[in-house]
Design an enzyme around this catalytic site. Sequence first.
Site, mmCIF file in Angstrom:
data_model
loop_
_atom_site.group_PDB
_atom_site.id
_atom_site.type_symbol
_atom_site.label_atom_id
_atom_site.label_comp_id
_atom_site.label_asym_id
_atom_site.label_seq_id
_atom_site.Cartn_x
_atom_site.Cartn_y
_atom_site.Cartn_z
ATOM 1 C CG HIS A 17 62.560 -53.462 -54.006
ATOM 2 N ND1 HIS A 17 62.991 -52.639 -52.998
ATOM 3 C CD2 HIS A 17 63.559 -54.364 -54.206
ATOM 4 C CE1 HIS A 17 64.198 -53.034 -52.584
ATOM 5 N NE2 HIS A 17 64.566 -54.066 -53.308
ATOM 6 C CE LYS A 41 71.970 -58.305 -45.069
ATOM 7 N NZ LYS A 41 71.225 -58.127 -46.316
ATOM 8 N NE ARG A 90 69.838 -54.631 -58.151
ATOM 9 C CZ ARG A 90 69.980 -54.484 -56.843
ATOM 10 N NH1 ARG A 90 69.724 -53.326 -56.289
ATOM 11 N NH2 ARG A 90 70.372 -55.479 -56.085
ATOM 12 C CB SER A 128 67.463 -50.722 -50.218
ATOM 13 O OG SER A 128 66.307 -51.300 -50.738
HETATM 14 P P1 ADP Z 1 68.691 -58.297 -50.855
HETATM 15 O O1 ADP Z 1 67.831 -59.473 -50.624
HETATM 16 O O2 ADP Z 1 69.983 -58.625 -51.570
HETATM 17 O O3 ADP Z 1 68.854 -57.333 -49.722
HETATM 18 P P2 ADP Z 1 66.860 -56.419 -51.963
HETATM 19 O O4 ADP Z 1 65.939 -56.514 -50.856
HETATM 20 O O5 ADP Z 1 67.515 -55.100 -52.197
HETATM 21 O O6 ADP Z 1 67.968 -57.513 -51.986
HETATM 22 O O7 ADP Z 1 66.114 -56.827 -53.283
HETATM 23 C C1 ADP Z 1 65.287 -57.968 -53.374
HETATM 24 C C2 ADP Z 1 65.288 -58.426 -54.809
HETATM 25 O O8 ADP Z 1 64.932 -57.341 -55.651
HETATM 26 C C3 ADP Z 1 66.625 -58.937 -55.339
HETATM 27 O O9 ADP Z 1 66.355 -59.992 -56.241
HETATM 28 C C4 ADP Z 1 67.178 -57.757 -56.088
HETATM 29 O O10 ADP Z 1 68.052 -58.164 -57.128
HETATM 30 C C5 ADP Z 1 65.907 -57.160 -56.646
HETATM 31 N N1 ADP Z 1 66.041 -55.746 -56.921
HETATM 32 C C6 ADP Z 1 66.518 -54.793 -56.101
HETATM 33 N N2 ADP Z 1 66.501 -53.582 -56.698
HETATM 34 C C7 ADP Z 1 66.001 -53.782 -57.953
HETATM 35 C C8 ADP Z 1 65.756 -52.933 -59.084
HETATM 36 N N3 ADP Z 1 66.058 -51.654 -59.060
HETATM 37 N N4 ADP Z 1 65.223 -53.483 -60.189
HETATM 38 C C9 ADP Z 1 64.967 -54.824 -60.222
HETATM 39 N N5 ADP Z 1 65.197 -55.679 -59.205
HETATM 40 C C10 ADP Z 1 65.702 -55.176 -58.082
#
Ligand code: ADP
Length: 159
Positions: A17, A41, A90, A128
């Site tokens: 992130h 959630k 990803r 995460s």
């Molecule tokens: P969600 O909204 O599906 O719970 P997250 O909070 O995990 O997703 O992630 C928010 C955004 O960050 C999403 O667009 C996700 O694809 C992106 N993201 C998560 N992990 C990574 C990573 N390791 N590298 C690049 N982008 C990421």
Amino acid sequence: MRRVIYPGSFDPVTVGHLDIISRSAQIFDEVIVGVLNNNQKSPLFSAEERVDMINKVTENFPNVRAQAFSGLLVDFAKKEGAMVIVRGLRAVTDFEYELQMSQTNHQICPEVDTLFLTASVEYSYVSSSTVKEIARFGGDFSAFVPDIVIPEVKKRFSI
Ligand code: ADP
């Protein structure tokens, strides 16, 4: 002023992130990290705790701030005056869901567009949920999250 929203759950914020945040901060004038407060959630951290952690790990980026939101993402984007949403990709597995979300958001709010940044190779496996899975079994997740997040996760799993 080009303002962008980077929305997500960030439960907790990872190095993946942070990579997307820092790259967005170079492209846009202002980045608002939108922390989804979703009652359906049951997150590990409250929205306020997730906002606090993101604000701490981004304190060296003057044009980044985190803010919790609930409800429709496009409504939050419009309220904040951001016409662009940034999301990270990803792998192909992210793509189908992200495509559907971006098209839906564009349909209900044509002024708002979604831009995708592809994950940096070194972080593309980080998520995460993986962090929580490793922590649940007492494993070493320290390479996956910024330093200040490590003790917070450990506390939650009584490590
Ligand atoms: P969600 O909204 O599906 O719970 P997250 O909070 O995990 O997703 O992630 C928010 C955004 O960050 C999403 O667009 C996700 O694809 C992106 N993201 C998560 N992990 C990574 C990573 N390791 N590298 C690049 N982008 C990421």
